[in-house]
Every structure is written in structure tokens, then in C-alpha cells.
Write an enzyme that holds these catalytic residues in place. Structure first.
Site, PDB file in Angstrom:
ATOM      1  N   HIS A  18     -14.634   0.386   1.901  1.00  0.00           N
ATOM      2  CA  HIS A  18     -13.178   0.403   2.120  1.00  0.00           C
ATOM      3  C   HIS A  18     -12.469   0.927   0.880  1.00  0.00           C
ATOM      4  O   HIS A  18     -12.408   0.265  -0.156  1.00  0.00           O
ATOM      5  CB  HIS A  18     -12.659  -1.003   2.463  1.00  0.00           C
ATOM      6  CG  HIS A  18     -11.222  -0.979   2.908  1.00  0.00           C
ATOM      7  ND1 HIS A  18     -10.827  -1.326   4.177  1.00  0.00           N
ATOM      8  CD2 HIS A  18     -10.093  -0.610   2.256  1.00  0.00           C
ATOM      9  CE1 HIS A  18      -9.514  -1.183   4.286  1.00  0.00           C
ATOM     10  NE2 HIS A  18      -9.044  -0.745   3.123  1.00  0.00           N
ATOM     11  N   HIS A  67      -9.211   3.989  -0.598  1.00  0.00           N
ATOM     12  CA  HIS A  67      -8.105   4.922  -0.290  1.00  0.00           C
ATOM     13  C   HIS A  67      -8.128   6.028  -1.337  1.00  0.00           C
ATOM     14  O   HIS A  67      -7.489   5.919  -2.391  1.00  0.00           O
ATOM     15  CB  HIS A  67      -6.757   4.196  -0.309  1.00  0.00           C
ATOM     16  CG  HIS A  67      -6.624   3.198   0.797  1.00  0.00           C
ATOM     17  ND1 HIS A  67      -6.019   3.501   1.999  1.00  0.00           N
ATOM     18  CD2 HIS A  67      -7.073   1.922   0.906  1.00  0.00           C
ATOM     19  CE1 HIS A  67      -6.082   2.434   2.800  1.00  0.00           C
ATOM     20  NE2 HIS A  67      -6.723   1.466   2.151  1.00  0.00           N
ATOM     21  N   GLN A  85      -1.150   4.863   8.449  1.00  0.00           N
ATOM     22  CA  GLN A  85      -0.587   3.895   7.489  1.00  0.00           C
ATOM     23  C   GLN A  85       0.736   3.281   7.961  1.00  0.00           C
ATOM     24  O   GLN A  85       0.967   2.099   7.798  1.00  0.00           O
ATOM     25  CB  GLN A  85      -0.388   4.590   6.128  1.00  0.00           C
ATOM     26  CG  GLN A  85       0.406   3.821   5.098  1.00  0.00           C
ATOM     27  CD  GLN A  85      -0.408   2.736   4.398  1.00  0.00           C
ATOM     28  OE1 GLN A  85      -1.263   3.021   3.587  1.00  0.00           O
ATOM     29  NE2 GLN A  85      -0.134   1.486   4.739  1.00  0.00           N
ATOM     30  N   HIS A 124      -7.427  -1.847   9.434  1.00  0.00           N
ATOM     31  CA  HIS A 124      -6.729  -2.764   8.529  1.00  0.00           C
ATOM     32  C   HIS A 124      -6.143  -3.838   9.439  1.00  0.00           C
ATOM     33  O   HIS A 124      -5.155  -3.579  10.144  1.00  0.00           O
ATOM     34  CB  HIS A 124      -5.594  -2.053   7.801  1.00  0.00           C
ATOM     35  CG  HIS A 124      -6.032  -1.201   6.654  1.00  0.00           C
ATOM     36  ND1 HIS A 124      -6.780  -0.072   6.802  1.00  0.00           N
ATOM     37  CD2 HIS A 124      -5.798  -1.335   5.317  1.00  0.00           C
ATOM     38  CE1 HIS A 124      -6.990   0.464   5.607  1.00  0.00           C
ATOM     39  NE2 HIS A 124      -6.409  -0.283   4.686  1.00  0.00           N
ATOM     40  N   GLU A 165      -3.680  -8.009   7.526  1.00  0.00           N
ATOM     41  CA  GLU A 165      -3.580  -8.098   6.062  1.00  0.00           C
ATOM     42  C   GLU A 165      -2.227  -8.717   5.742  1.00  0.00           C
ATOM     43  O   GLU A 165      -1.286  -8.054   5.298  1.00  0.00           O
ATOM     44  CB  GLU A 165      -3.732  -6.721   5.397  1.00  0.00           C
ATOM     45  CG  GLU A 165      -3.839  -6.840   3.874  1.00  0.00           C
ATOM     46  CD  GLU A 165      -3.952  -5.506   3.166  1.00  0.00           C
ATOM     47  OE1 GLU A 165      -3.832  -4.460   3.837  1.00  0.00           O
ATOM     48  OE2 GLU A 165      -4.163  -5.514   1.942  1.00  0.00           O
ATOM     49  N   ASP A 201     -11.139  -1.020  -2.050  1.00  0.00           N
ATOM     50  CA  ASP A 201      -9.792  -0.729  -1.559  1.00  0.00           C
ATOM     51  C   ASP A 201      -9.026   0.241  -2.444  1.00  0.00           C
ATOM     52  O   ASP A 201      -8.638   1.306  -1.992  1.00  0.00           O
ATOM     53  CB  ASP A 201      -9.002  -2.033  -1.349  1.00  0.00           C
ATOM     54  CG  ASP A 201      -7.891  -1.910  -0.308  1.00  0.00           C
ATOM     55  OD1 ASP A 201      -7.744  -0.813   0.269  1.00  0.00           O
ATOM     56  OD2 ASP A 201      -7.178  -2.894  -0.066  1.00  0.00           O
ATOM     57  N   TRP A 213      -0.954   0.074  -5.087  1.00  0.00           N
ATOM     58  CA  TRP A 213      -1.264  -1.303  -4.712  1.00  0.00           C
ATOM     59  C   TRP A 213      -2.042  -2.062  -5.788  1.00  0.00           C
ATOM     60  O   TRP A 213      -2.102  -3.271  -5.768  1.00  0.00           O
ATOM     61  CB  TRP A 213      -2.075  -1.326  -3.408  1.00  0.00           C
ATOM     62  CG  TRP A 213      -1.317  -0.763  -2.255  1.00  0.00           C
ATOM     63  CD1 TRP A 213      -0.429  -1.438  -1.462  1.00  0.00           C
ATOM     64  CD2 TRP A 213      -1.339   0.583  -1.766  1.00  0.00           C
ATOM     65  NE1 TRP A 213       0.086  -0.588  -0.507  1.00  0.00           N
ATOM     66  CE2 TRP A 213      -0.447   0.649  -0.683  1.00  0.00           C
ATOM     67  CE3 TRP A 213      -2.021   1.754  -2.160  1.00  0.00           C
ATOM     68  CZ2 TRP A 213      -0.230   1.834   0.044  1.00  0.00           C
ATOM     69  CZ3 TRP A 213      -1.799   2.915  -1.440  1.00  0.00           C
ATOM     70  CH2 TRP A 213      -0.912   2.951  -0.357  1.00  0.00           C
TER      71      TRP A 213
HETATM   72 ZN   LIG Z   1      -7.030  -0.543   2.646  1.00  0.00          ZN
END
Ligand SMILES: [Zn+2]
Length: 422
Positions: free
Chosen positions: A55, A57, A150, A208, A211, A307, A313
Site C-alpha cells: 500500500h 502512493h 481519491q 481504502h 479510514e 502508505d 499525509w
Molecule cells: Zn492510502
């Protein structure tokens, strides 16, 4: 005569063995008397199959501070910042950041990564960039791309259409983000829709899912139902599942068997969720990690995902899957020796299973990819998060680092220190 022999290393299961490699395959594991074009001495060191990250990005990686830092530290501010960045990011700039990160990954023995790619903007420049990166790194690093809406499949006007366009362009996994759709109902509908798309196209599905800290965010229930309905089994994975942390125990006692029955996998992302979740709590503050041990006890395959690295993030990160497992071990309190060993397996073998990697491992016939670590065992590797002394990908040595013990200058003490412990 072999092309390469990794000599005398300790395998994750504790066996000591030589590994003989010919071309891009492991052909022998055991005591090898034969010669080789190249020998890596690994006596006393841990030799593991490569690290795997299920996982990530990569379209946002190494963009920390662009256009500015996430002041609240929340998921939602991160999404808003990324919205500004992706509007102006070019294919070349995204590809350059991703390629730089892939260099880091290789240096850490991380040789397979599943990355979500944001399909929200109609220009799909992120998809174009990541397909190009995938092609460029293919000789040494396996990238798996997820079409990730997203901003929501339905919440964004062209969300659904752009997921389909990305899949047509060659993205191989279907994504989803039900908790970000406008309503719970639309979230559930998005799951039914996406499961059908994955089933009809014969693709994997990684969502996802939930979350959030909201105990009523229960999309994982719908997801498990759809995985069972379409027989997707382990080709499906629920990422994050953080709301399960906050759910009522009675409800979870019904939910976990449904997840297990579906055969789907789970991917918690401990570095990110210990940072993002619980931001609306005063005290006590929730940890916001899904119920890892309970899912595993029910037979669910659970991997640890990274991630984010240096993006809207998450402001840290080093491409080291041992950092990820180390955080997961602490937050999930997986401190029994068997559980610590399990945490190492999660970032290697279990993550490989989540991604559906074939011919992964250290047995004859497997692809010759491995990493030599300056540690004596998987648990010691977690404790030290040590140097990767050598990384072999598909039969080729792709990264090397000299052992680097600290020189001590103390009267009456040894002149070097190495934090290994028998
Ligand atoms: Zn993610």
C-alpha cells in the site's frame, strides 16, 4: 558453476544455507560446493526474500511541503493539499519524484510495491507518469498500480469514468474510497459497483476502506459481502480498516468471521494511521489501527503497508518496511516472540501474498530476489532496522553497503561496537 552464490546466510526460519543463483532464478538452497561467477559472503547475516509494500502512493511521494505542510495533521487536510498539488504537477515531475523513491526502495531491499494512483483529475497525468515509471523500473522493481478515485467514485463528476479510463490504459488493480463518498449509501453503492468492475475484468481489488475513527463507518461489511458474492477471495484487500478500532466489540464478533469467510486480505498502515487517527479525540486518544491480531487469529492474511513517504499525509519515511513493521508491532502490541517474527513475515511473505506475487521466496525455482541484512534473525532485524548489506533483484546485485560498525574510543573496552545481541 553458478552465476551467483550467497554463502552461509541465516534464512528467516533459522536454517543456515547457501543460495545458488543462475540467471534470474534460485536453483539450489543448501550446502553448495560449486564455484560461482560472484560470491556474497553472508555468514552470520540474515538473508531474506525482498521486502514488499502492498500500500503506497507514489504519485505523491517526496512532495512534502508542496504547496505547504499539513498544519492540522488530518487526513482531510492532506486530501485538500494533494488536490492543489495534483492540479499543477507535471508527468515529468511526478515520474522524477517516483524514480528517486524507487532508488531508495531498492537500497532498502524493497522490491515490490503496490501503489494507488489518483484517477480524479481528468488529465490523468498521474496515471501516465506511474505507467512510465512502472515500465522504467520493471527490470529490478515490480510496481502494481491501483486506479484510485481519491475524491470518490461518485462525489467527483468524472470519478467513475476516470477509473475505467485508467484501467483501459493498463492500470491493473481496481481501487475505491467508500467512506469519502457523500453518504453511507453511496459508499455502499460504490463498493457494489467496483466489485462488479473487478470481477468482470478479472482484476484485483484494493479499497481504502473505513479510514476513519467513526465506529459506524461499516463499509468493510459491504466489501466482504461483495468479495464473497463475486468470489474475489484473496484478490481483494481492505486497506486501513481503522474504524474497526472504534467499533463495538459485539458487532466486530460478527464482522471478523464475515471478512474471514470472504477470503479478502487486510492492509493496515501503522505509520500513517497512528499519526492521522484520533485527531478529534481529547483523552483518551484512540490508536486508530485495525484489529490485526484478531483478524490473523481468524485466518485473515494481514500485511503491513507503508502508505506514504514525505507527502501531504506523512512528513517522514525512509522506504524501510522494517520501520513500518516496527511501528505496527508496537501499536498492535505484537510483542510475543512469535508475533514479532510474524511482523517480519508480514512485510515479506504475507505482503507478497496480498499482492499475489508469484515465485516469491527462497526456494529453488523462485525468482532470485533477496536481501542480506546486518542482523542475525528476523526479530533482531526489527529491533535494529539494520543496514542492507546486499540486495539482489532478479539475479542481479542492485545495491551494496559496507558493514559499518562504530569505532569506540573507551579505555578497557572493545574498539568497535555492533548492537547485535545473541
Ligand atoms: Zn492510502
Amino acid at each position: 558453476m553458478f552465476d551467483l552464490i550467497v554463502r552461509g546466510g541465516t534464512l528467516p526460519d533459522g536454517r543456515v544455507a547457501d543460495i545458488g543463483i543462475q540467471g534470474d532464478r534460485i536453483v539450489e538452497v543448501g550446502q553448495i560446493a560449486a564455484e560461482a561467477g560472484r560470491v556474497i559472503e553472508a555468514s552470520g547475516d540474515l538473508v531474506s526474500p525482498p521486502f514488499v509494500d502492498p500500500h503506497f502512493h507514489m504519485d505523491a511521494v517526496l512532495s512534502y511541503g508542496l504547496p505547504r505542510v499539513n498544519a492540522s495533521g488530518t487526513l482531510l487536510e492532506g486530501i485538500a493539499l494533494w488536490g492543489e498539488l495534483r492540479a499543477v504537477a507535471t508527468v515529468e515531475e511526478m515520474a522524477a519524484r517516483a524514480l528517486r523513491y524507487c532508488d531508495w526502495a531498492v537500497s532498502m531491499g524493497l522490491l515490490a510495491i503496490r501503489t494507488h494512483v489518483d484517477t480524479t483529475p481528468d488529465h490523468l497525468r498521474g496515471v501516465e507518469a506511474m505507467l512510465e515509471v512502472k515500465r522504467r523500473v520493471a527490470p529490478y522493481l515490480d510496481l502494481q498500480l491501483v486506479a484510485f478515485p481519491q475524491d470518490g467514485l461518485y462525489r467527483s463528476a468524472t470519478g467513475r469514468q476516470n477509473v475505467l479510463r485508467a484501467l483501459d490504459m493498463g492500470v491493473e488493480v481496481v481501487g475505491g474510497i467508500p467512506h469519502f463518498e457523500r453518504t453511507m449509501e453511496e459508499g455502499a453503492e460504490s463498493l457494489r459497483d467496483l466489485a462488479r468492475i473487478a470481477a468482470e475484468r478479472g482484476l484485483m481489488w484494493d479499497v481504502h476502506c473505513d479510514e476513519t475513527d467513526d465506529p459506524m463507518s461499516r463499509h468493510v461489511e459491504t466489501m466482504a459481502r461483495e468479495v464473497t458474492r463475486h468470489g474475489l477471495g484473496s484478490r481483494a484487500a481492505g486497506s486501513h480498516l481503522t474504524s474497526m478500532h472504534s467499533m463495538d466489540n459485539y458487532y466486530v464478533s460478527k464482522l471478523i468471521p464475515l471478512i474471514a469467510e470472504s477470503g479478502m486480505c487486510a492492509i493496515p498502515n501503522p505509520l500513517i494511521n497512528i499519526t492521522l487517527q484520533g485527531r478529534h479525540d481529547s483523552y483518551p486518544k484512540r490508536r486508530g489501527l485495525t484489529r490485526v491480531r484478531e483478524l490473523q487469529a481468524a485466518g485473515v492474511t494481514v500485511g503491513w503497508g507503508q502508505d506514504c513517504v514525505l507527502d501531504p499525509w506523512y512528513s517522514l519515511g525512509t522506504a524501510d518496511m522494517l520501520d513500518v513493521a516496527f511501528m505496527g508491532l508496537h501499536v498492535a502490541q505484537m510483542t510475543h516472540p512469535d508475533e514479532m517474527a510474524r511482523c517480519f513475515r508480514m512485510v515479506t511473505q504475507d505482503n507478497a501474498a496480498v499482492m499475489g506475487l508469484q515465485e516469491y521466496g527462497l526456494t529453488p525455482g523462485c525468482i532470485a530476489s533477496l536481501v542480506v541484512l546486518d542482523a542475525g534473525s528476523p526479530v533482531e532485524a526489527l529491533r535494529l532496522r539494520p543496514d542492507r548489506l546486499a540486495v539482489v533483484s532478479k539475479g542481479r546485485v542492485v545495491a551494496e553497503k559496507r558493514r559499518n560498525d562504530t569505532r569506540l574510543v573507551l579505555p578497557g573496552r572493545s574498539d568497535t561496537v555492533r548492537r547485535r545481541h545473541p
